[in-house]
Design a protein around this motif. Structure first.
Motif, short mmCIF file in Angstrom:
data_model
loop_
_atom_site.label_atom_id
_atom_site.label_comp_id
_atom_site.label_asym_id
_atom_site.label_seq_id
_atom_site.Cartn_x
_atom_site.Cartn_y
_atom_site.Cartn_z
N PRO A 131 -3.69 13.73 -0.67
CA PRO A 131 -3.02 12.45 -0.48
C PRO A 131 -3.71 11.35 -1.26
O PRO A 131 -4.94 11.41 -1.47
CB PRO A 131 -3.12 12.20 1.03
CG PRO A 131 -4.20 13.09 1.52
CD PRO A 131 -4.33 14.22 0.55
N LEU A 132 -2.95 10.39 -1.69
CA LEU A 132 -3.52 9.31 -2.50
C LEU A 132 -2.99 7.97 -2.00
O LEU A 132 -1.84 7.86 -1.59
CB LEU A 132 -3.12 9.54 -3.97
CG LEU A 132 -3.56 8.50 -5.01
CD1 LEU A 132 -3.93 9.22 -6.31
CD2 LEU A 132 -2.47 7.48 -5.32
N LYS A 133 -3.89 7.00 -2.00
CA LYS A 133 -3.52 5.65 -1.59
C LYS A 133 -3.70 4.72 -2.76
O LYS A 133 -4.70 4.81 -3.47
CB LYS A 133 -4.44 5.23 -0.44
CG LYS A 133 -4.11 3.87 0.14
CD LYS A 133 -5.22 3.38 1.06
CE LYS A 133 -6.30 2.66 0.28
NZ LYS A 133 -7.29 1.99 1.10
N LEU A 134 -2.73 3.87 -2.96
CA LEU A 134 -2.83 2.90 -4.04
C LEU A 134 -2.13 1.61 -3.62
O LEU A 134 -1.03 1.64 -3.07
CB LEU A 134 -2.16 3.44 -5.32
CG LEU A 134 -2.03 2.46 -6.48
CD1 LEU A 134 -3.39 2.09 -7.05
CD2 LEU A 134 -1.16 3.04 -7.59
N THR A 135 -2.77 0.48 -3.86
CA THR A 135 -2.17 -0.80 -3.54
C THR A 135 -1.60 -1.40 -4.82
O THR A 135 -2.29 -1.46 -5.84
CB THR A 135 -3.22 -1.77 -2.95
OG1 THR A 135 -3.91 -1.08 -1.91
CG2 THR A 135 -2.57 -3.02 -2.39
N LYS A 188 1.50 5.37 -0.02
CA LYS A 188 0.95 6.67 0.34
C LYS A 188 1.79 7.73 -0.35
O LYS A 188 2.98 7.86 -0.06
CB LYS A 188 1.01 6.89 1.84
CG LYS A 188 -0.17 6.32 2.61
CD LYS A 188 -0.14 6.82 4.04
CE LYS A 188 -1.35 6.31 4.80
NZ LYS A 188 -1.35 6.82 6.19
N ILE A 197 0.85 -1.19 0.00
CA ILE A 197 0.00 0.00 0.00
C ILE A 197 0.89 1.24 0.00
O ILE A 197 1.75 1.40 0.86
CB ILE A 197 -0.93 0.00 1.23
CG1 ILE A 197 -1.79 -1.26 1.22
CG2 ILE A 197 -1.79 1.26 1.23
CD1 ILE A 197 -2.64 -1.41 2.45
#
Lengths: 362, 111, 354
Positions: A256-260, A247, A245
């Motif tokens: 802010p962006l979250k990406l897995t 950040k 994951i």
């Protein structure tokens, strides 16, 4: 056209090989001293090259063709252990048991790769599916499929630019120059092998300065649908399935962006080589603020060192592309020849600004 | 249920894992040039509407990628299809056609 | 997850922790939030044969006011200097704050003085003028969780219970949460650093439990002073905790372990607030995830009476943990004060199962 002159080239990577080739062409005997059991340096570990996607092995072959000359003595598994000034030249000791004399020394000790475990927050060596750009090349070269540690085909892959570069916390404030375009190249290679995998590049700036680099970047977007997200990875964590994951700030969105992702690739920078430090100590060579060898001048005397009769070529003075390194190696060969044959060209002087005002060094 | 004098704040983070990329894929199929955007903002700087309204083709391009359809719908209303953004784009993107297809996609998927 | 990778990082962040003779600096709020914790710390150290001075003249470090922009830093430094003076007067050299923010403030002040001796000189003069006191700086500064970490194996050797589910034989799954001011500002001052802190993990491992590494591990609990002091801002504070709960819940943790005054309070109470506002709970069977301070957990494995540890004052009931590891306790004593009198019963939540 034998000149009775001898040059020791320390380091058998791209710079050392090409410089040896051009020195030998001037009738100079060259000792090409390499600590590993093969010539080629880091290039041996790189599959394809930006921006053309040519195989690195083709360039190795080209360089090997050059060093076949009779007056190049290739010394493998050889380490310089002592150096002593003798007249205008140097007595050198290799592996504690071989002594030789050289009229001049060309140092081509190259670079090391940044140790990604230093960026603790990225989890290299901790999270299962975090690898470096160098690891990725090894996987490419092995011919094996790129898989997660859990044995799955990755659906999403992230590449992080500037890992260990432009980062005061990592101790390296400079740009490593080759990683941006390597990131674009590797993203494309991933898509070529796995068209259904989504690929995301996280960058601060994309430095597409070289000829055709911008074209490669455009191709990555146009033909491969690679997504470029402007924002530097701030931390990575592992989820329950081994996914990573990320950040980042999507700096263009201001959020802010979250990406897995299934695999995270860290585009590691180039740092001064451990070998440079060792060789530098033997000759008393000066390092610049960033730890690479300090050339006599930034613009003009780019192959000269602070020590008489010792010269530099390649990435031991700063990160360089292969193209730059080959050009620099030939320039160094020319500079060494100028030294050996007393060309007037080396008598030129330029005023030095020792106070390097760019850095607030303590 | 009790009242506490405050409510739980929403997360500002873009959850890109949960992003709905349907509209993006629709537009990219019709006008693949959308992929070429380098977010330089030349389009926005020249846009007549952008001087007075929340209108930025650069942002639209981002909203589309991130699946932020609500923002997109708001932003896109101000476009007057003058085509100035297409004229200035350094990557030669047919921005006008992209906006046109976004509108079509919004109708089609009833966003 | 490659555990050896973390161990490599931990090797780089080993701090010096004094062996004995501590000057204890209590927290402003812990005695209200979790009143059994500091008492348990004193008892544990006494039983370990350690010398500790709990000075009644010690005051706030001003941390809450400092972080809320109420007190200027010069005042904070002078108050800190007074505490060092109390330590010096007691003939001690090892300063042990109970509060994470205090620990952060003491560290910050010492670091500032190290870089700017002239500021230290000025504060010395301030303190002398204001109180007539002089001081030496501590030779060793360690948070009280560092002390428990240091003696984790001694505690394990004396322990009556292990963090193991007595039915299944499996280790309890523990979420550890470190107070922000412990090591984020000065990673080298915290055991294990800032990215993979070891201080609580070490305790959990020594006492038989298993630590869960979940994605929002580094997120603040939401205490952070300025975001909860004004009531209207508390939605921000809850949102921080909620982000953590949502991230940890899929791992089905048995408990949350903390080392800060604010974190256990908010991680405990906000579970109730979220349940009342949104009808969502994060633990087993519509319950919450029990939250412990490290002193409470140490006291529990050492076999202290849970009600002496103040565990009845938790919003999320701790009994599921007590039952899992087989702690013997009297249900009927839960709401009795130390004098044996009934304290009354709290109101029941409408959603969170207790």
């Amino acid at each position: 056209m034998d000149t009775n002159k001898t040059v020791a080239v320390i380091g058998g990577g791209i710079a050392g090989m090409e410089a040896a080739t051009f020195l030998s062409a001037r009738g100079i005997t060259v000792y090409l001293i390499e600590k590993e059991d093969k010539l080629g340096g880091h290039l041996l570990d790189w599959e394809r090259l930006f921006p053309t996607m040519r195989n690195g092995s083709e360039v190795v072959k080209f360089l090997m063709d050059g060093v076949k000359a009779d007056n190049i003595k290739i010394m493998l598994s050889s380490k310089l252990t002592a150096a002593e000034k003798s007249g205008k030249g140097y007595n050198l000791r290799i592996n504690e048991n071989v002594d030789l004399f050289a009229d001049a020394v060309l140092v081509t000790t190259g670079y090391d790769l940044f140790d990604a475990t230093k960026k603790e927050e990225y989890g290299y060596g901790i999270y299962d599916n975090v690898i470096t750009s160098a690891d990725l090349e090894k996987i490419f070269m092995s011919g094996k499929a790129l898989q997660t540690k859990q044995g799955n085909v990755p659906k999403k892959i992230g590449l992080v630019h500037c890992v260990g570069s432009r980062d005061e916390k990592a101790g390296n404030v400079y740009c490593s120059k080759v990683c941006c375009v390597t990131g674009v190249k590797q993203a494309i290679e991933i898509k070529q092998k796995m068209p259904y995998t989504e690929v995301f590049n996280f960058y601060m700036d994309l430095r597409m300065y070289g000829m055709h680099f911008e074209a490669l970047y455009k191709k990555a977007q146009a033909d491969f649908g690679i997504q470029f997200i402007r924002g530097r990875l701030s931390e990575a964590s592992e989820d329950q399935n081994g996914g990573i994951i990320l950040k980042v700030e999507d700096t263009l969105m201001g959020k802010p962006l979250k990406l897995t992702v299934d695999i995270l690739v860290l585009l590691i920078g180039l740092i001064p080589a451990k070998g440079s430090k060792e060789v530098g100590e033997l000759f008393g060579l000066k390092n610049g603020v960033n730890g690479f060898y300090k050339t006599t001048d930034q613009h003009t005397l780019t192959n000269s060192s602070n020590v008489d009769g010792v010269f530099f070529a390649g990435a031991c003075t700063s990160p360089k592309t292969i193209t730059n390194t080959i050009t620099d190696a030939r320039a160094a060969a020319s500079t060494v020849a100028a030294y050996l044959f007393n060309y007037r060209s080396l008598e030129r002087k330029i005023e030095q600004n020792e106070d390097f005002w760019l850095y607030n060094t303590k | 249920m009790k009242t506490f004098g405050y409510t739980i704040q929403n997360d500002r983070q873009i959850d890109f894992d949960a992003a709905d990329k349907k509209l993006y894929r629709y537009v990219a199929e019709k006008e693949p040039d959308i992929n070429l955007c380098i977010f330089c903002g030349t389009c926005t700087a020249t846009c007549s509407a952008a001087e007075f309204k929340n209108m930025s083709f650069r942002k639209i391009s981002l909203f589309l990628r991130r699946g932020l359809t609500e923002n997109l719908k708001r932003e896109i209303e101000s476009c007057m299809f003058c085509g100035k953004c297409t004229l200035v784009c350094p990557r030669g993107i047919n921005t006008r056609n992209i906006i046109f297809n976004i509108r079509k996609g919004i109708e089609e998927y009833e966003f | 997850m490659i555990e050896e990778g973390k161990e490599k990082v931990w090797k780089d962040y080993q701090k010096e922790i004094a062996e004995d003779n501590y000057f204890y600096a209590r927290s402003c709020i812990r005695q209200n939030f979790f009143p059994g914790s500091e008492v348990a710390f004193l008892r544990i150290l006494k039983e370990l044969g350690k010398n500790l001075f709990d000075d009644p003249r010690h005051t706030t470090c001003t941390g809450i006011a400092y972080h809320s922009d109420i007190v200027p830093f010069d005042t904070t430094m002078t108050v800190v200097a007074r505490h060092f003076a109390l330590m010096t007067e007691a003939g001690l050299k090892n300063f042990v704050p109970s509060c994470i923010t205090s620990f952060g403030i003491y560290t910050e002040v010492l670091e500032l003085w190290r870089h700017h001796p002239e500021i230290e000189q000025k504060i010395k003069e301030n303190l002398l003028k204001a109180t007539g006191r002089t001081f030496e700086k501590p030779e060793n500064l360690a948070h009280s969780s560092d002390i428990i970490y240091k003696f984790r194996n001694e505690i394990a050797n004396k322990s009556k219970y292990r963090l193991v589910n007595k039915e299944t034989g499996k280790p309890l799954r523990v979420v550890e949460h470190i107070g922000c001011h412990y090591s984020k500002m000065f990673p080298e001052k915290g055991v294990g650093g800032a990215e993979y802190p070891l201080v609580l993990t070490g305790m959990v491992q020594a006492w038989g439990g298993e630590v869960i590494d979940y994605p929002e591990r580094r997120q603040c609990c939401g205490f952070g002073f300025r975001q909860y002091i004004v009531q209207a801002n508390r939605g921000y504070s809850v949102a921080c905790s909620k982000k953590k709960f949502e991230s940890m819940a899929p791992y089905k943790p048995d408990l949350i372990l903390t080392n800060c005054p604010g974190c256990p309070y908010f991680l405990d109470r906000w579970q109730y607030v979220v349940s009342e506002m949104e009808g969502v709970t994060y633990g087993e069977n519509n319950g919450g995830i029990p939250v412990f301070t490290y002193e409470e957990l140490a006291g529990m494995v050492l076999g202290y009476n849970p009600w002496d540890l103040g565990l009845q004052l938790h919003q999320v009931p701790v009994e599921p943990v007590l039952d899992k590891i087989g702690v013997q306790y009297k249900k009927e004593d839960k709401y009795k004060g130390v004098n044996g009198k009934d304290l009354g019963r709290p109101e029941s939540p409408s959603c969170l199962k207790i």
